[in-house]
Design a protein around this motif. Sequence first.
Motif, PDB file in Angstrom:
ATOM      1  N   VAL A 129     -35.601 -46.712  -8.007  1.00  0.00           N
ATOM      2  CA  VAL A 129     -35.524 -47.505  -9.239  1.00  0.00           C
ATOM      3  C   VAL A 129     -36.936 -47.980  -9.607  1.00  0.00           C
ATOM      4  O   VAL A 129     -37.363 -47.852 -10.757  1.00  0.00           O
ATOM      5  N   GLN A 130     -37.665 -48.490  -8.628  1.00  0.00           N
ATOM      6  CA  GLN A 130     -39.028 -48.957  -8.883  1.00  0.00           C
ATOM      7  C   GLN A 130     -39.932 -47.822  -9.378  1.00  0.00           C
ATOM      8  O   GLN A 130     -40.717 -47.994 -10.312  1.00  0.00           O
ATOM      9  N   LYS A 131     -39.803 -46.663  -8.740  1.00  0.00           N
ATOM     10  CA  LYS A 131     -40.642 -45.508  -9.093  1.00  0.00           C
ATOM     11  C   LYS A 131     -40.299 -44.989 -10.497  1.00  0.00           C
ATOM     12  O   LYS A 131     -41.195 -44.618 -11.263  1.00  0.00           O
ATOM     13  N   LEU A 132     -39.013 -44.947 -10.832  1.00  0.00           N
ATOM     14  CA  LEU A 132     -38.608 -44.518 -12.171  1.00  0.00           C
ATOM     15  C   LEU A 132     -39.204 -45.446 -13.229  1.00  0.00           C
ATOM     16  O   LEU A 132     -39.762 -44.996 -14.227  1.00  0.00           O
ATOM     17  N   VAL A 133     -39.082 -46.757 -12.995  1.00  0.00           N
ATOM     18  CA  VAL A 133     -39.611 -47.741 -13.939  1.00  0.00           C
ATOM     19  C   VAL A 133     -41.122 -47.597 -14.061  1.00  0.00           C
ATOM     20  O   VAL A 133     -41.664 -47.609 -15.176  1.00  0.00           O
ATOM     21  N   SER A 134     -41.803 -47.418 -12.938  1.00  0.00           N
ATOM     22  CA  SER A 134     -43.267 -47.292 -12.989  1.00  0.00           C
ATOM     23  C   SER A 134     -43.703 -46.007 -13.691  1.00  0.00           C
ATOM     24  O   SER A 134     -44.827 -45.918 -14.186  1.00  0.00           O
ATOM     25  N   ASN A 135     -42.802 -45.036 -13.776  1.00  0.00           N
ATOM     26  CA  ASN A 135     -43.074 -43.788 -14.505  1.00  0.00           C
ATOM     27  C   ASN A 135     -42.541 -43.847 -15.935  1.00  0.00           C
ATOM     28  O   ASN A 135     -42.432 -42.811 -16.595  1.00  0.00           O
ATOM     29  N   THR A 136     -42.185 -45.034 -16.392  1.00  0.00           N
ATOM     30  CA  THR A 136     -41.654 -45.306 -17.735  1.00  0.00           C
ATOM     31  C   THR A 136     -40.450 -44.430 -18.099  1.00  0.00           C
ATOM     32  O   THR A 136     -40.315 -43.978 -19.232  1.00  0.00           O
ATOM     33  N   ILE A 137     -39.590 -44.201 -17.122  1.00  0.00           N
ATOM     34  CA  ILE A 137     -38.338 -43.474 -17.355  1.00  0.00           C
ATOM     35  C   ILE A 137     -37.229 -44.514 -17.530  1.00  0.00           C
ATOM     36  O   ILE A 137     -37.079 -45.402 -16.697  1.00  0.00           O
ATOM     37  N   ASP A 138     -36.501 -44.401 -18.643  1.00  0.00           N
ATOM     38  CA  ASP A 138     -35.381 -45.316 -18.859  1.00  0.00           C
ATOM     39  C   ASP A 138     -34.445 -45.212 -17.664  1.00  0.00           C
ATOM     40  O   ASP A 138     -34.040 -44.103 -17.287  1.00  0.00           O
ATOM     41  N   THR A 139     -34.090 -46.348 -17.092  1.00  0.00           N
ATOM     42  CA  THR A 139     -33.318 -46.360 -15.854  1.00  0.00           C
ATOM     43  C   THR A 139     -32.170 -47.337 -15.962  1.00  0.00           C
ATOM     44  O   THR A 139     -32.333 -48.464 -16.434  1.00  0.00           O
ATOM     45  N   VAL A 140     -31.006 -46.884 -15.508  1.00  0.00           N
ATOM     46  CA  VAL A 140     -29.831 -47.738 -15.362  1.00  0.00           C
ATOM     47  C   VAL A 140     -29.319 -47.524 -13.949  1.00  0.00           C
ATOM     48  O   VAL A 140     -29.639 -46.522 -13.306  1.00  0.00           O
ATOM     49  N   ALA A 141     -28.550 -48.491 -13.464  1.00  0.00           N
ATOM     50  CA  ALA A 141     -28.153 -48.407 -12.061  1.00  0.00           C
ATOM     51  C   ALA A 141     -26.744 -48.932 -11.850  1.00  0.00           C
ATOM     52  O   ALA A 141     -26.290 -49.848 -12.541  1.00  0.00           O
ATOM     53  N   PHE A 142     -26.091 -48.334 -10.858  1.00  0.00           N
ATOM     54  CA  PHE A 142     -24.757 -48.754 -10.428  1.00  0.00           C
ATOM     55  C   PHE A 142     -24.804 -48.969  -8.922  1.00  0.00           C
ATOM     56  O   PHE A 142     -25.356 -48.148  -8.182  1.00  0.00           O
ATOM     57  N   GLY A 143     -24.227 -50.077  -8.470  1.00  0.00           N
ATOM     58  CA  GLY A 143     -24.172 -50.361  -7.049  1.00  0.00           C
ATOM     59  C   GLY A 143     -23.037 -51.328  -6.737  1.00  0.00           C
ATOM     60  O   GLY A 143     -22.312 -51.759  -7.638  1.00  0.00           O
ATOM     61  N   LEU A 144     -22.908 -51.666  -5.485  1.00  0.00           N
ATOM     62  CA  LEU A 144     -21.825 -52.559  -5.060  1.00  0.00           C
ATOM     63  C   LEU A 144     -22.132 -54.027  -5.313  1.00  0.00           C
ATOM     64  O   LEU A 144     -21.223 -54.838  -5.433  1.00  0.00           O
ATOM     65  N   LYS A 145     -23.424 -54.371  -5.371  1.00  0.00           N
ATOM     66  CA  LYS A 145     -23.823 -55.758  -5.596  1.00  0.00           C
ATOM     67  C   LYS A 145     -24.673 -55.856  -6.839  1.00  0.00           C
ATOM     68  O   LYS A 145     -25.656 -55.134  -6.994  1.00  0.00           O
ATOM     69  N   GLU A 146     -24.279 -56.778  -7.729  1.00  0.00           N
ATOM     70  CA  GLU A 146     -25.014 -56.976  -8.961  1.00  0.00           C
ATOM     71  C   GLU A 146     -26.338 -57.679  -8.674  1.00  0.00           C
ATOM     72  O   GLU A 146     -26.421 -58.532  -7.784  1.00  0.00           O
ATOM     73  N   GLY A 147     -27.344 -57.294  -9.405  1.00  0.00           N
ATOM     74  CA  GLY A 147     -28.651 -57.902  -9.256  1.00  0.00           C
ATOM     75  C   GLY A 147     -29.652 -57.148 -10.096  1.00  0.00           C
ATOM     76  O   GLY A 147     -29.279 -56.309 -10.922  1.00  0.00           O
ATOM     77  N   VAL A 148     -30.936 -57.430  -9.873  1.00  0.00           N
ATOM     78  CA  VAL A 148     -31.994 -56.807 -10.659  1.00  0.00           C
ATOM     79  C   VAL A 148     -33.067 -56.262  -9.731  1.00  0.00           C
ATOM     80  O   VAL A 148     -33.493 -56.941  -8.797  1.00  0.00           O
ATOM     81  N   VAL A 149     -33.484 -55.021  -9.992  1.00  0.00           N
ATOM     82  CA  VAL A 149     -34.578 -54.377  -9.269  1.00  0.00           C
ATOM     83  C   VAL A 149     -35.559 -53.861 -10.315  1.00  0.00           C
ATOM     84  O   VAL A 149     -35.164 -53.093 -11.202  1.00  0.00           O
ATOM     85  N   ALA A 150     -36.787 -54.305 -10.247  1.00  0.00           N
ATOM     86  CA  ALA A 150     -37.844 -53.852 -11.163  1.00  0.00           C
ATOM     87  C   ALA A 150     -37.428 -53.986 -12.631  1.00  0.00           C
ATOM     88  O   ALA A 150     -37.722 -53.126 -13.457  1.00  0.00           O
ATOM     89  N   GLY A 151     -36.686 -55.043 -12.936  1.00  0.00           N
ATOM     90  CA  GLY A 151     -36.244 -55.270 -14.304  1.00  0.00           C
ATOM     91  C   GLY A 151     -34.987 -54.520 -14.703  1.00  0.00           C
ATOM     92  O   GLY A 151     -34.505 -54.654 -15.821  1.00  0.00           O
TER      93      GLY A 151
END
Length: 120
Positions: free
Chosen positions: A22-44
């Motif tokens: 997630v961090q690497k995608l964001v740092s490469n300016t790739i639009d990123t969305v995420a799904f996981g078991l726990k809600e929260g925020v990683v790299a925005g």
Amino acid sequence: MNKKTLVIGASLKPNRYSNFVVQKLVSNTIDTVAFGLKEGVVAGVTINTELVPYDDIHTVTLYLNPKNQEAYYDYIVSLKPMRVIFNPGTENPEFYKILKENQIHFEVACSLVLLSTNQY
């Protein structure tokens, strides 16, 4: 072209590969969305705990073992992504067959390596 990516199996834990990607995608300016078991925020990026019916996903990158992927087969196919990346430990021949039947390209690769070597 921006390859909007959905990370499935995203983790808030900073030592997990799904967190790194997630961090690497964001740092490469790739639009990123995420799904996981726990809600929260990683790299925005907000990790959703509910399946969102996105209509513009280019890539799905998996961080779930094959048994845990089964519950998401229909969801992933419904997104009609251009490709699905099976990261190390997520290889799943059963799902490959379903993706082929739905004309969805898949790769057995490491998203972090692809990003680091400009092959994403």
